[in-house]
Design a protein around this motif. Structure first.
Motif, PDB file in Angstrom:
ATOM      1  N   PRO A  86      59.323 -15.725  -9.103  1.00 23.72           N
ATOM      2  CA  PRO A  86      59.548 -16.453 -10.357  1.00 23.72           C
ATOM      3  C   PRO A  86      58.993 -17.878 -10.267  1.00 23.72           C
ATOM      4  O   PRO A  86      59.177 -18.559  -9.266  1.00 23.72           O
ATOM      5  CB  PRO A  86      61.074 -16.485 -10.496  1.00 23.72           C
ATOM      6  CG  PRO A  86      61.583 -15.424  -9.581  1.00 23.72           C
ATOM      7  CD  PRO A  86      60.576 -15.283  -8.484  1.00 23.72           C
ATOM      8  N   ARG A  87      58.262 -18.292 -11.319  1.00 26.77           N
ATOM      9  CA  ARG A  87      57.675 -19.630 -11.357  1.00 26.77           C
ATOM     10  C   ARG A  87      58.460 -20.530 -12.309  1.00 26.77           C
ATOM     11  O   ARG A  87      58.919 -20.046 -13.345  1.00 26.77           O
ATOM     12  CB  ARG A  87      56.245 -19.582 -11.897  1.00 26.77           C
ATOM     13  CG  ARG A  87      55.184 -19.251 -10.855  1.00 26.77           C
ATOM     14  CD  ARG A  87      54.709 -17.878 -11.027  1.00 26.77           C
ATOM     15  NE  ARG A  87      53.438 -17.641 -10.349  1.00 26.77           N
ATOM     16  CZ  ARG A  87      53.279 -16.755  -9.375  1.00 26.77           C
ATOM     17  NH1 ARG A  87      54.319 -16.066  -8.919  1.00 26.77           N
ATOM     18  NH2 ARG A  87      52.093 -16.532  -8.855  1.00 26.77           N
ATOM     19  N   PRO A  88      58.503 -21.828 -11.977  1.00 25.59           N
ATOM     20  CA  PRO A  88      59.147 -22.760 -12.910  1.00 25.59           C
ATOM     21  C   PRO A  88      58.527 -22.692 -14.308  1.00 25.59           C
ATOM     22  O   PRO A  88      59.230 -22.841 -15.305  1.00 25.59           O
ATOM     23  CB  PRO A  88      58.918 -24.140 -12.289  1.00 25.59           C
ATOM     24  CG  PRO A  88      58.469 -23.911 -10.894  1.00 25.59           C
ATOM     25  CD  PRO A  88      58.008 -22.489 -10.764  1.00 25.59           C
ATOM     26  N   CYS A 178      59.253 -11.240 -21.953  1.00 27.27           N
ATOM     27  CA  CYS A 178      58.242 -10.472 -21.227  1.00 27.27           C
ATOM     28  C   CYS A 178      57.257 -11.409 -20.541  1.00 27.27           C
ATOM     29  O   CYS A 178      56.671 -12.273 -21.187  1.00 27.27           O
ATOM     30  CB  CYS A 178      57.500  -9.551 -22.202  1.00 27.27           C
ATOM     31  SG  CYS A 178      56.210  -8.576 -21.416  1.00 27.27           S
ATOM     32  N   ASN A 179      57.122 -11.239 -19.238  1.00 28.39           N
ATOM     33  CA  ASN A 179      56.062 -11.917 -18.494  1.00 28.39           C
ATOM     34  C   ASN A 179      55.146 -10.839 -17.928  1.00 28.39           C
ATOM     35  O   ASN A 179      55.317 -10.388 -16.809  1.00 28.39           O
ATOM     36  CB  ASN A 179      56.654 -12.778 -17.374  1.00 28.39           C
ATOM     37  CG  ASN A 179      55.569 -13.452 -16.538  1.00 28.39           C
ATOM     38  OD1 ASN A 179      54.394 -13.467 -16.906  1.00 28.39           O
ATOM     39  ND2 ASN A 179      55.953 -13.987 -15.395  1.00 28.39           N
ATOM     40  N   PRO A 180      54.183 -10.403 -18.747  1.00 30.22           N
ATOM     41  CA  PRO A 180      53.329  -9.284 -18.332  1.00 30.22           C
ATOM     42  C   PRO A 180      52.235  -9.772 -17.380  1.00 30.22           C
ATOM     43  O   PRO A 180      52.036 -10.980 -17.227  1.00 30.22           O
ATOM     44  CB  PRO A 180      52.701  -8.843 -19.659  1.00 30.22           C
ATOM     45  CG  PRO A 180      52.566 -10.113 -20.426  1.00 30.22           C
ATOM     46  CD  PRO A 180      53.768 -10.952 -20.047  1.00 30.22           C
ATOM     47  N   PRO A 181      51.520  -8.854 -16.752  1.00 25.69           N
ATOM     48  CA  PRO A 181      50.310  -9.279 -16.039  1.00 25.69           C
ATOM     49  C   PRO A 181      49.327  -9.841 -17.060  1.00 25.69           C
ATOM     50  O   PRO A 181      49.184  -9.279 -18.139  1.00 25.69           O
ATOM     51  CB  PRO A 181      49.761  -7.966 -15.457  1.00 25.69           C
ATOM     52  CG  PRO A 181      50.839  -6.953 -15.619  1.00 25.69           C
ATOM     53  CD  PRO A 181      51.700  -7.396 -16.755  1.00 25.69           C
ATOM     54  N   TYR A 182      48.680 -10.953 -16.727  1.00 20.97           N
ATOM     55  CA  TYR A 182      47.699 -11.495 -17.688  1.00 20.97           C
ATOM     56  C   TYR A 182      46.502 -12.163 -17.023  1.00 20.97           C
ATOM     57  O   TYR A 182      45.751 -12.899 -17.668  1.00 20.97           O
ATOM     58  CB  TYR A 182      48.368 -12.451 -18.683  1.00 20.97           C
ATOM     59  CG  TYR A 182      49.144 -13.614 -18.096  1.00 20.97           C
ATOM     60  CD1 TYR A 182      48.501 -14.674 -17.470  1.00 20.97           C
ATOM     61  CD2 TYR A 182      50.533 -13.666 -18.197  1.00 20.97           C
ATOM     62  CE1 TYR A 182      49.213 -15.746 -16.958  1.00 20.97           C
ATOM     63  CE2 TYR A 182      51.264 -14.726 -17.680  1.00 20.97           C
ATOM     64  CZ  TYR A 182      50.596 -15.768 -17.060  1.00 20.97           C
ATOM     65  OH  TYR A 182      51.301 -16.820 -16.553  1.00 20.97           O
ATOM     66  N   VAL A 183      46.324 -11.936 -15.740  1.00 22.67           N
ATOM     67  CA  VAL A 183      45.197 -12.547 -15.034  1.00 22.67           C
ATOM     68  C   VAL A 183      43.956 -11.674 -15.207  1.00 22.67           C
ATOM     69  O   VAL A 183      44.036 -10.441 -15.144  1.00 22.67           O
ATOM     70  CB  VAL A 183      45.530 -12.719 -13.536  1.00 22.67           C
ATOM     71  CG1 VAL A 183      44.342 -13.292 -12.783  1.00 22.67           C
ATOM     72  CG2 VAL A 183      46.763 -13.613 -13.367  1.00 22.67           C
ATOM     73  N   ALA A 200      49.775  -5.434  -9.300  1.00 19.29           N
ATOM     74  CA  ALA A 200      50.148  -4.779 -10.560  1.00 19.29           C
ATOM     75  C   ALA A 200      50.881  -5.738 -11.494  1.00 19.29           C
ATOM     76  O   ALA A 200      50.924  -5.516 -12.704  1.00 19.29           O
ATOM     77  CB  ALA A 200      51.021  -3.559 -10.285  1.00 19.29           C
ATOM     78  N   ALA A 201      51.468  -6.798 -10.947  1.00 19.80           N
ATOM     79  CA  ALA A 201      52.179  -7.773 -11.785  1.00 19.80           C
ATOM     80  C   ALA A 201      51.275  -8.908 -12.232  1.00 19.80           C
ATOM     81  O   ALA A 201      51.694  -9.768 -12.998  1.00 19.80           O
ATOM     82  CB  ALA A 201      53.376  -8.336 -11.019  1.00 19.80           C
ATOM     83  N   LEU A 202      50.027  -8.913 -11.747  1.00 20.52           N
ATOM     84  CA  LEU A 202      49.135 -10.041 -12.008  1.00 20.52           C
ATOM     85  C   LEU A 202      47.968  -9.699 -12.933  1.00 20.52           C
ATOM     86  O   LEU A 202      47.722 -10.392 -13.910  1.00 20.52           O
ATOM     87  CB  LEU A 202      48.554 -10.555 -10.686  1.00 20.52           C
ATOM     88  CG  LEU A 202      49.530 -11.257  -9.741  1.00 20.52           C
ATOM     89  CD1 LEU A 202      48.908 -11.405  -8.359  1.00 20.52           C
ATOM     90  CD2 LEU A 202      49.921 -12.620 -10.307  1.00 20.52           C
ATOM     91  N   TYR A 203      47.246  -8.633 -12.607  1.00 17.88           N
ATOM     92  CA  TYR A 203      45.941  -8.404 -13.245  1.00 17.88           C
ATOM     93  C   TYR A 203      46.059  -7.490 -14.462  1.00 17.88           C
ATOM     94  O   TYR A 203      46.807  -6.508 -14.455  1.00 17.88           O
ATOM     95  CB  TYR A 203      44.968  -7.796 -12.238  1.00 17.88           C
ATOM     96  CG  TYR A 203      44.713  -8.720 -11.062  1.00 17.88           C
ATOM     97  CD1 TYR A 203      43.873  -9.819 -11.203  1.00 17.88           C
ATOM     98  CD2 TYR A 203      45.317  -8.494  -9.833  1.00 17.88           C
ATOM     99  CE1 TYR A 203      43.637 -10.668 -10.137  1.00 17.88           C
ATOM    100  CE2 TYR A 203      45.081  -9.343  -8.750  1.00 17.88           C
ATOM    101  CZ  TYR A 203      44.242 -10.426  -8.912  1.00 17.88           C
ATOM    102  OH  TYR A 203      44.009 -11.267  -7.859  1.00 17.88           O
TER     103      TYR A 203
END
Ligand code: GLN
Length: 270
Positions: A86-88, A178-183, A200-203
């Protein structure tokens, strides 16, 4: 102890933007105490394990995976390499939801791609009468989220279900997070991220928008009246994601993180 911290921070400076903090967290972990206890308590002998932890960090392993914990909003969460750390920045989504509801409170909360459960559990902590549902495609991630929910006392207010976005859902929710992959597939990420966090959580395809294309059209039927869906976005994606939302019959408003970068879109039914 303070000499060991200073030395470790110097060693870590080339690989971390927060070398002193990293060193403190890792020494506290090696001692089995909190960072607060480390900083405020008596000086202690430095255990040999500290050096091993510093070496792992020097190889770019994120502190959160070494210690197995990360703070998010009001909570300390367990994390493993099966979940994104988790990111700030993602706290912007909680702030945006709070701004939407004002004095009201959401009764039902859905978190799509829940990972560690960070967004869902933070919002359940924010609204003590709300109940939540977390969806993730990854069984390993769901195990982490369930563990966090139990340990933090949310067990009876939350359910976790394996699924692909909202494909199997029929109910409506007051708040959807929702914090989907979005890179972008070809993007170069820092080694801490690229070599350790779950891809899988990034791209999300060539332009990073693949998952928004799948999930944004599902949101309108899931939103209760006066509800809001808050989606995390990459800093350059506000216009594209807003267009997808408008095509799906939703209004979109963008919000910025503490660095002033576009960080989420809040979608509402007109
Ligand atoms: N913010 C993350 C990063 O910078 C990406 C998170 C995501 O794709 N949801 O690496």
């Amino acid at each position: 102890m303070s000499a060991a911290l200073t030395k470790a921070a110097t060693l870590l400076a080339p690989v971390s933007p927060t070398p002193r903090l990293d060193a403190e967290l890792l020494l506290a972990h090696a001692l089995g105490i909190s960072r607060e206890a480390l900083l405020l308590g008596p000086a202690r002998p430095v255990p040999p394990a500290f050096e091993v932890l510093i070496r792992r960090r020097l190889a770019h392993e994120p502190v959160a995976y070494i210690t197995g914990t990360r703070s998010f909003w009001t909570l300390d969460l367990h994390v493993t390499p099966d979940v994104l750390i988790p990111r700030p920045d993602s706290e912007t989504l909680i702030e945006t939801a709070i701004a939407h509801f004002g004095a009201r409170a959401p009764a039902t909360i859905l978190d799509l791609g829940t990972g560690s459960g960070a967004l869902l559990l933070a919002s359940l902590d924010q609204w003590p009468d709300a109940r939540g549902l977390g969806i993730d495609r990854s069984a390993a991630a769901l195990a982490v989220a369930r563990g966090n929910a139990e340990r933090l006392g949310f067990g009876n207010r939350v359910r976790f279900v394996q699924g692909s976005w909202a494909d199997a859902l029929a109910a409506r929710f007051d708040l959807i997070l929702c914090n989907p992959p979005y890179v972008e597939a070809e993007a170069t990420l820092a080694p801490d991220v690229a070599d350790y966090e779950p891809s899988a959580a990034l791209y999300a395809g060539p332009d990073g928008l693949d998952d928004y294309r799948r999930l944004v059209p599902q949101l309108r039927r899931l939103l209760a009246g006066n509800g809001v869906a808050v989606l995390e976005i990459g800093a350059t994606q506000a216009a594209a994601v807003s267009r997808l939302a408008e095509r799906a019959g939703l209004n979109a408003a963008t919000a910025q993180d503490l660095a002033g970068l576009d960080r989420c879109v809040a979608l509402t039914a007109p």
